[in-house]
Design a protein around this motif. Sequence first.
Motif, PDB file in Angstrom:
ATOM      1  N   SER A 111       0.848  -1.188   0.000  1.00  0.00           N
ATOM      2  CA  SER A 111       0.000   0.000   0.000  1.00  0.00           C
ATOM      3  C   SER A 111       0.880   1.233   0.000  1.00  0.00           C
ATOM      4  N   ASP A 112       0.325   2.328  -0.537  1.00  0.00           N
ATOM      5  CA  ASP A 112       1.136   3.536  -0.610  1.00  0.00           C
ATOM      6  C   ASP A 112       1.259   4.190   0.768  1.00  0.00           C
ATOM      7  N   LEU A 113       2.286   5.010   0.911  1.00  0.00           N
ATOM      8  CA  LEU A 113       2.603   5.605   2.205  1.00  0.00           C
ATOM      9  C   LEU A 113       1.500   6.527   2.692  1.00  0.00           C
ATOM     10  N   GLN A 114       0.779   7.181   1.757  1.00  0.00           N
ATOM     11  CA  GLN A 114      -0.317   8.055   2.162  1.00  0.00           C
ATOM     12  C   GLN A 114      -1.433   7.256   2.813  1.00  0.00           C
ATOM     13  N   THR A 115      -1.755   6.095   2.234  1.00  0.00           N
ATOM     14  CA  THR A 115      -2.788   5.232   2.812  1.00  0.00           C
ATOM     15  C   THR A 115      -2.362   4.750   4.188  1.00  0.00           C
ATOM     16  N   ARG A 116      -1.097   4.370   4.323  1.00  0.00           N
ATOM     17  CA  ARG A 116      -0.591   3.928   5.622  1.00  0.00           C
ATOM     18  C   ARG A 116      -0.666   5.053   6.651  1.00  0.00           C
ATOM     19  N   ALA A 117      -0.304   6.262   6.224  1.00  0.00           N
ATOM     20  CA  ALA A 117      -0.314   7.397   7.146  1.00  0.00           C
ATOM     21  C   ALA A 117      -1.730   7.731   7.614  1.00  0.00           C
ATOM     22  N   ASN A 118      -2.707   7.479   6.745  1.00  0.00           N
ATOM     23  CA  ASN A 118      -4.105   7.778   7.077  1.00  0.00           C
ATOM     24  C   ASN A 118      -4.788   6.677   7.886  1.00  0.00           C
ATOM     25  N   SER A 119      -4.126   5.518   7.982  1.00  0.00           N
ATOM     26  CA  SER A 119      -4.761   4.385   8.652  1.00  0.00           C
ATOM     27  C   SER A 119      -4.566   4.462  10.167  1.00  0.00           C
ATOM     28  N   ILE A 120      -5.467   3.839  10.866  1.00  0.00           N
ATOM     29  CA  ILE A 120      -5.411   3.827  12.335  1.00  0.00           C
ATOM     30  C   ILE A 120      -4.173   3.086  12.820  1.00  0.00           C
ATOM     31  N   GLU A 132      13.921   3.039   8.636  1.00  0.00           N
ATOM     32  CA  GLU A 132      14.313   2.114   7.556  1.00  0.00           C
ATOM     33  C   GLU A 132      13.678   2.526   6.235  1.00  0.00           C
ATOM     34  N   TRP A 133      12.428   2.970   6.262  1.00  0.00           N
ATOM     35  CA  TRP A 133      11.768   3.440   5.041  1.00  0.00           C
ATOM     36  C   TRP A 133      12.517   4.645   4.475  1.00  0.00           C
ATOM     37  N   ILE A 134      12.899   5.571   5.352  1.00  0.00           N
ATOM     38  CA  ILE A 134      13.599   6.782   4.908  1.00  0.00           C
ATOM     39  C   ILE A 134      14.939   6.413   4.276  1.00  0.00           C
ATOM     40  N   ILE A 135      15.656   5.479   4.892  1.00  0.00           N
ATOM     41  CA  ILE A 135      16.951   5.050   4.351  1.00  0.00           C
ATOM     42  C   ILE A 135      16.763   4.424   2.973  1.00  0.00           C
ATOM     43  N   LYS A 136      15.734   3.584   2.817  1.00  0.00           N
ATOM     44  CA  LYS A 136      15.472   2.949   1.519  1.00  0.00           C
ATOM     45  C   LYS A 136      15.082   3.982   0.472  1.00  0.00           C
ATOM     46  N   LEU A 137      14.313   4.983   0.880  1.00  0.00           N
ATOM     47  CA  LEU A 137      13.907   6.041  -0.045  1.00  0.00           C
ATOM     48  C   LEU A 137      15.129   6.856  -0.471  1.00  0.00           C
ATOM     49  N   GLU A 157       5.796  12.223  -3.849  1.00  0.00           N
ATOM     50  CA  GLU A 157       4.740  12.348  -2.841  1.00  0.00           C
ATOM     51  C   GLU A 157       4.464  10.976  -2.251  1.00  0.00           C
ATOM     52  N   ALA A 158       3.753  10.960  -1.130  1.00  0.00           N
ATOM     53  CA  ALA A 158       3.525   9.722  -0.391  1.00  0.00           C
ATOM     54  C   ALA A 158       2.773   8.673  -1.216  1.00  0.00           C
ATOM     55  N   GLU A 159       1.902   9.105  -2.118  1.00  0.00           N
ATOM     56  CA  GLU A 159       1.117   8.161  -2.918  1.00  0.00           C
ATOM     57  C   GLU A 159       1.970   7.397  -3.925  1.00  0.00           C
ATOM     58  N   LYS A 160       3.187   7.896  -4.216  1.00  0.00           N
ATOM     59  CA  LYS A 160       4.069   7.232  -5.176  1.00  0.00           C
ATOM     60  C   LYS A 160       5.070   6.296  -4.499  1.00  0.00           C
ATOM     61  N   ILE A 161       4.976   6.178  -3.171  1.00  0.00           N
ATOM     62  CA  ILE A 161       5.871   5.306  -2.407  1.00  0.00           C
ATOM     63  C   ILE A 161       5.058   4.118  -1.911  1.00  0.00           C
ATOM     64  N   ILE A 162       5.375   2.924  -2.403  1.00  0.00           N
ATOM     65  CA  ILE A 162       4.642   1.712  -2.036  1.00  0.00           C
ATOM     66  C   ILE A 162       5.504   0.864  -1.101  1.00  0.00           C
ATOM     67  N   ILE A 163       4.879   0.398  -0.019  1.00  0.00           N
ATOM     68  CA  ILE A 163       5.596  -0.442   0.943  1.00  0.00           C
ATOM     69  C   ILE A 163       4.792  -1.726   1.147  1.00  0.00           C
ATOM     70  N   ASP A 164       5.466  -2.881   1.020  1.00  0.00           N
ATOM     71  CA  ASP A 164       4.756  -4.147   1.208  1.00  0.00           C
ATOM     72  C   ASP A 164       4.892  -4.635   2.640  1.00  0.00           C
ATOM     73  N   ASP A 165       4.334  -5.808   2.920  1.00  0.00           N
ATOM     74  CA  ASP A 165       4.302  -6.334   4.283  1.00  0.00           C
ATOM     75  C   ASP A 165       5.683  -6.677   4.831  1.00  0.00           C
ATOM     76  N   ILE A 191       4.820  18.705  -5.654  1.00  0.00           N
ATOM     77  CA  ILE A 191       3.535  18.442  -5.022  1.00  0.00           C
ATOM     78  C   ILE A 191       3.423  19.306  -3.780  1.00  0.00           C
ATOM     79  N   HIS A 192       2.349  20.076  -3.673  1.00  0.00           N
ATOM     80  CA  HIS A 192       2.159  20.947  -2.518  1.00  0.00           C
ATOM     81  C   HIS A 192       2.208  20.115  -1.229  1.00  0.00           C
TER      82      HIS A 192
END
Length: 201
Positions: A111-120, A132-137, A157-165, A191-192
């Motif tokens: 799922s993209d990072l924006q979806t993860r950030a919006n999730s509970i 670790e995500w920042i280092i990989k990016l 932007e966060a929607e273009k960064i996909i992270i798997d399980d 992206i604003h």
Amino acid sequence: MLVLRYRIIELERVWSESILSHSTEEVAVQHDHDGAIYKARDLLISDEERHVHVLERKTSLEPTQRAEKLRKCQREADLLQSLNHSAIPNLLDYFTPGDRAYIVTDYVEGSDLQTRANSITFSNVREQEIIEWIIKLCDVIGYLHEQDPPLLFRALEAEKIIIDDTGKLSLTDLSSVSIYQESFRGTLTGIHGFAAPEQYR
């Protein structure tokens, strides 16, 4: 079905320059999107569990505009073909029927990072995991900068960064990547909320 080869399974994301909302349902119903990403199956591959991503970009029926948009799409396909990094999906196919251009890549799970950030559950993410995500990016952005000539990902932007399980990170949509030219002032692209402050100056 696309070119008698790709069977669309699911519409994953759409975007439109004329519609501010990124609601998949809203844009899909209007059939007025400028681009979309589909999950599909390649019928030439016998493994039914293996999927691909199909990136659709709307061009134009007007010859001059169509030629310019196709040039940009071809450039993106060529760029994907030339890069070799675990965080950048491999180009599998490229074709241009009618007023659409299609780029087919390896399927990116997650799922993209924006979806993860919006999730509970995002509040349960460990600080070390985010580091670790920042280092990989930084690793994949650094890879682009190390190309000759250097490449700039101008609309990250966060929607273009996909992270798997498993924590694997992938970048999608390289349409905004440009070649760095020293002393050349190009167009402002960003992206604003994500673009560097110096871009606005």
